[in-house]
Design a protein around this motif. Structure first.
Motif, PDB file in Angstrom:
ATOM      1  N   ARG A 274       0.839  -1.187   0.000  1.00 13.06           N
ATOM      2  CA  ARG A 274       0.000   0.000   0.000  1.00 13.06           C
ATOM      3  C   ARG A 274       0.879   1.242   0.000  1.00 13.06           C
ATOM      4  NH1 ARG A 274      -2.643  -3.628  -1.082  1.00 13.06           N
ATOM      5  NH2 ARG A 274      -4.504  -4.486  -0.067  1.00 13.06           N
ATOM      6  N   THR A 275       0.307   2.357  -0.419  1.00 15.62           N
ATOM      7  CA  THR A 275       1.037   3.626  -0.387  1.00 15.62           C
ATOM      8  C   THR A 275       1.564   3.880   1.020  1.00 15.62           C
ATOM      9  OG1 THR A 275      -0.300   4.561  -2.174  1.00 15.62           O
ATOM     10  CG2 THR A 275       0.846   6.116  -0.733  1.00 15.62           C
ATOM     11  N   GLY A 276       2.837   4.171   1.116  1.00 16.72           N
ATOM     12  CA  GLY A 276       3.470   4.424   2.407  1.00 16.72           C
ATOM     13  C   GLY A 276       4.213   3.240   2.979  1.00 16.72           C
ATOM     14  N   ASP A 277       4.036   2.039   2.389  1.00 17.08           N
ATOM     15  CA  ASP A 277       4.763   0.867   2.877  1.00 17.08           C
ATOM     16  C   ASP A 277       6.255   0.988   2.577  1.00 17.08           C
ATOM     17  OD1 ASP A 277       2.436  -0.251   3.747  1.00 17.08           O
ATOM     18  OD2 ASP A 277       2.355  -1.862   2.269  1.00 17.08           O
TER      19      ASP A 277
ATOM     20  N   VAL B  25      18.134  -0.451  -0.105  1.00 15.10           N
ATOM     21  CA  VAL B  25      17.783   0.872   0.421  1.00 15.10           C
ATOM     22  C   VAL B  25      16.300   0.887   0.792  1.00 15.10           C
ATOM     23  CG1 VAL B  25      17.774   3.343  -0.037  1.00 15.10           C
ATOM     24  CG2 VAL B  25      19.495   1.881  -1.126  1.00 15.10           C
ATOM     25  N   CYS B  26      15.987   1.281   2.016  1.00 14.34           N
ATOM     26  CA  CYS B  26      14.601   1.370   2.455  1.00 14.34           C
ATOM     27  C   CYS B  26      13.950   2.605   1.836  1.00 14.34           C
ATOM     28  CB  CYS B  26      14.536   1.464   3.976  1.00 14.34           C
ATOM     29  SG  CYS B  26      12.859   1.591   4.633  1.00 14.34           S
ATOM     30  N   LEU B  27      12.903   2.373   1.014  1.00 11.99           N
ATOM     31  CA  LEU B  27      12.177   3.455   0.357  1.00 11.99           C
ATOM     32  C   LEU B  27      10.685   3.302   0.625  1.00 11.99           C
ATOM     33  CD1 LEU B  27      13.985   3.502  -3.130  1.00 11.99           C
ATOM     34  CD2 LEU B  27      14.425   4.997  -1.160  1.00 11.99           C
ATOM     35  N   THR B  28       9.939   4.385   0.448  1.00 11.88           N
ATOM     36  CA  THR B  28       8.498   4.397   0.678  1.00 11.88           C
ATOM     37  C   THR B  28       7.758   4.236  -0.636  1.00 11.88           C
ATOM     38  OG1 THR B  28       8.782   5.849   2.589  1.00 11.88           O
ATOM     39  CG2 THR B  28       6.583   5.762   1.595  1.00 11.88           C
ATOM     40  N   ALA B  29       6.894   3.230  -0.727  1.00 11.61           N
ATOM     41  CA  ALA B  29       6.178   2.926  -1.962  1.00 11.61           C
ATOM     42  C   ALA B  29       5.107   3.971  -2.254  1.00 11.61           C
ATOM     43  CB  ALA B  29       5.545   1.544  -1.868  1.00 11.61           C
ATOM     44  N   LEU B  30       5.062   4.419  -3.516  1.00 11.07           N
ATOM     45  CA  LEU B  30       4.087   5.396  -3.990  1.00 11.07           C
ATOM     46  C   LEU B  30       3.576   4.955  -5.358  1.00 11.07           C
ATOM     47  CD1 LEU B  30       6.272   8.568  -3.291  1.00 11.07           C
ATOM     48  CD2 LEU B  30       4.421   7.742  -1.830  1.00 11.07           C
TER      49      LEU B  30
ATOM     50  N   THR C 275       0.831   0.208  -8.829  1.00 10.21           N
ATOM     51  CA  THR C 275      -0.074  -0.460  -9.768  1.00 10.21           C
ATOM     52  C   THR C 275       0.159  -1.962  -9.639  1.00 10.21           C
ATOM     53  OG1 THR C 275       1.384  -0.626 -11.691  1.00 10.21           O
ATOM     54  CG2 THR C 275       0.267   1.502 -11.342  1.00 10.21           C
ATOM     55  N   ALA C 276      -0.544  -2.740 -10.429  1.00 10.19           N
ATOM     56  CA  ALA C 276      -0.349  -4.189 -10.400  1.00 10.19           C
ATOM     57  C   ALA C 276       1.024  -4.590 -10.917  1.00 10.19           C
ATOM     58  CB  ALA C 276      -1.438  -4.872 -11.230  1.00 10.19           C
ATOM     59  N   HIS C 277       1.667  -3.684 -11.664  1.00  5.20           N
ATOM     60  CA  HIS C 277       2.922  -4.037 -12.327  1.00  5.20           C
ATOM     61  C   HIS C 277       4.089  -3.117 -11.969  1.00  5.20           C
ATOM     62  CE1 HIS C 277       0.673  -6.758 -14.979  1.00  5.20           C
ATOM     63  NE2 HIS C 277      -0.236  -5.813 -15.009  1.00  5.20           N
ATOM     64  N   SER C 278       3.874  -2.158 -11.072  1.00  2.00           N
ATOM     65  CA  SER C 278       4.958  -1.209 -10.788  1.00  2.00           C
ATOM     66  C   SER C 278       4.702  -0.445  -9.496  1.00  2.00           C
ATOM     67  CB  SER C 278       5.099  -0.205 -11.939  1.00  2.00           C
ATOM     68  OG  SER C 278       3.960   0.637 -11.996  1.00  2.00           O
ATOM     69  N   PHE C 279       5.727   0.231  -9.028  1.00  4.31           N
ATOM     70  CA  PHE C 279       5.587   1.203  -7.946  1.00  4.31           C
ATOM     71  C   PHE C 279       6.672   2.257  -8.113  1.00  4.31           C
ATOM     72  CE2 PHE C 279       8.581  -1.858  -6.212  1.00  4.31           C
ATOM     73  CZ  PHE C 279       9.512  -1.080  -5.557  1.00  4.31           C
ATOM     74  N   CYS C 280       6.460   3.385  -7.443  1.00  4.40           N
ATOM     75  CA  CYS C 280       7.450   4.469  -7.461  1.00  4.40           C
ATOM     76  C   CYS C 280       7.923   4.735  -6.039  1.00  4.40           C
ATOM     77  CB  CYS C 280       6.842   5.747  -8.044  1.00  4.40           C
ATOM     78  SG  CYS C 280       6.418   5.627  -9.794  1.00  4.40           S
ATOM     79  N   ALA C 281       8.994   5.493  -5.915  1.00  9.37           N
ATOM     80  CA  ALA C 281       9.502   5.916  -4.613  1.00  9.37           C
ATOM     81  C   ALA C 281      10.334   7.171  -4.800  1.00  9.37           C
ATOM     82  CB  ALA C 281      10.348   4.818  -3.968  1.00  9.37           C
ATOM     83  N   ASP C 282      10.216   8.084  -3.855  1.00 10.20           N
ATOM     84  CA  ASP C 282      11.049   9.282  -3.878  1.00 10.20           C
ATOM     85  C   ASP C 282      12.382   8.990  -3.210  1.00 10.20           C
ATOM     86  OD1 ASP C 282       9.191  10.859  -5.198  1.00 10.20           O
ATOM     87  OD2 ASP C 282       8.254  11.553  -3.353  1.00 10.20           O
ATOM     88  N   VAL C 283      13.460   9.472  -3.833  1.00  6.60           N
ATOM     89  CA  VAL C 283      14.816   9.253  -3.321  1.00  6.60           C
ATOM     90  C   VAL C 283      15.413  10.614  -2.979  1.00  6.60           C
ATOM     91  CG1 VAL C 283      17.060   8.205  -3.775  1.00  6.60           C
ATOM     92  CG2 VAL C 283      15.006   7.256  -4.858  1.00  6.60           C
TER      93      VAL C 283
END
Length: 201
Positions: free
Chosen positions: A41-44, A51-56, A59-67
């Motif tokens: 979920r968003t924020g996981d 590297v620990c990143l926050t998922a944003l 989708t079913a096939h991807s996720f983003c994260a701010d670095v």
């Protein structure tokens, strides 16, 4: 908190500059890899190449994260090329089996692949690391390389070695690394705190 046991690998699909830092996009093209996104979920927290990143933007096939700029300075994420294969692990749940070792995803520094040699069916890898971090690396202790929990075989002044079994080479992005590559290094969490406590006495 993570274990360093990689669940799957993804493909770096984007590195977009935003306001001085970067938004990273990871695509998961395979069937097993797509299942990785089903319960995040968003924020996981996701361990991305160690590297620990926050998922944003999941989708079913991807996720983003701010670095952040701090993360870019301390890790190899900013130097990765589009299309690079990267190791992924979701954060621990109370019901998770505790294999590997305690991994925070807070990279301590960068190491360099110094040598790779065959060792029966495995491979013996040697890394050079900053001397300031070598104090935390012990024979039969643990080190986390690009998010992979590894047991240390030998330790020198500025080098340490590990063995990579065939399963690790098959299931992680380490198989695509070559001598001279820079990798993310996280030292043992307990050793880090024991050192700090000793300095306070």
């Amino acid at each position: 908190m993570f274990t360093g046991l990689v669940e799957c690998t993804g493909i770096l699909a984007g590195l977009t500059p935003i306001g001085g830092d970067i938004r990273l996009q990871v695509d998961l093209p395979g069937h097993a890899e797509v299942e990785f996104c089903t319960d995040i979920r968003t924020g996981d927290s996701i361990c991305v190449a160690g590297v620990c990143l926050t998922a944003l933007d999941i989708t079913a096939h991807s996720f983003c994260a701010d670095v952040s700029t701090e993360t870019l300075r301390l890790t190899s994420l900013g130097a990765l090329k589009i299309g690079a294969r990267i190791n992924l692990e979701k954060a621990l749940l109370p019901s998770t089996r505790m294999g590997g070792h305690f991994v925070s995803g807070h990279v301590d520094g960068l190491a360099i692949v110094h040598a790779i040699r065959r060792d029966a069916r495995s491979q013996r890898w040697e890394f050079t690391a900053p001397k300031a971090l070598m104090r935390f690396i012990a024979v039969k202790g643990s080190a986390c390389i690009d998010g992979v929990s590894l047991t240390v075989n030998d330790v020198g002044d500025d080098r340490f070695s590990v063995n990579l079994i065939p399963h690790t080479l098959e299931k992680t992005s380490l198989s695509e690394r070559v001598v001279g590559d820079v990798v993310n290094l996280e030292v043992d969490l307990i050793a880090r705190y024991l050192d700090r406590l000793g300095r306070l006495e």
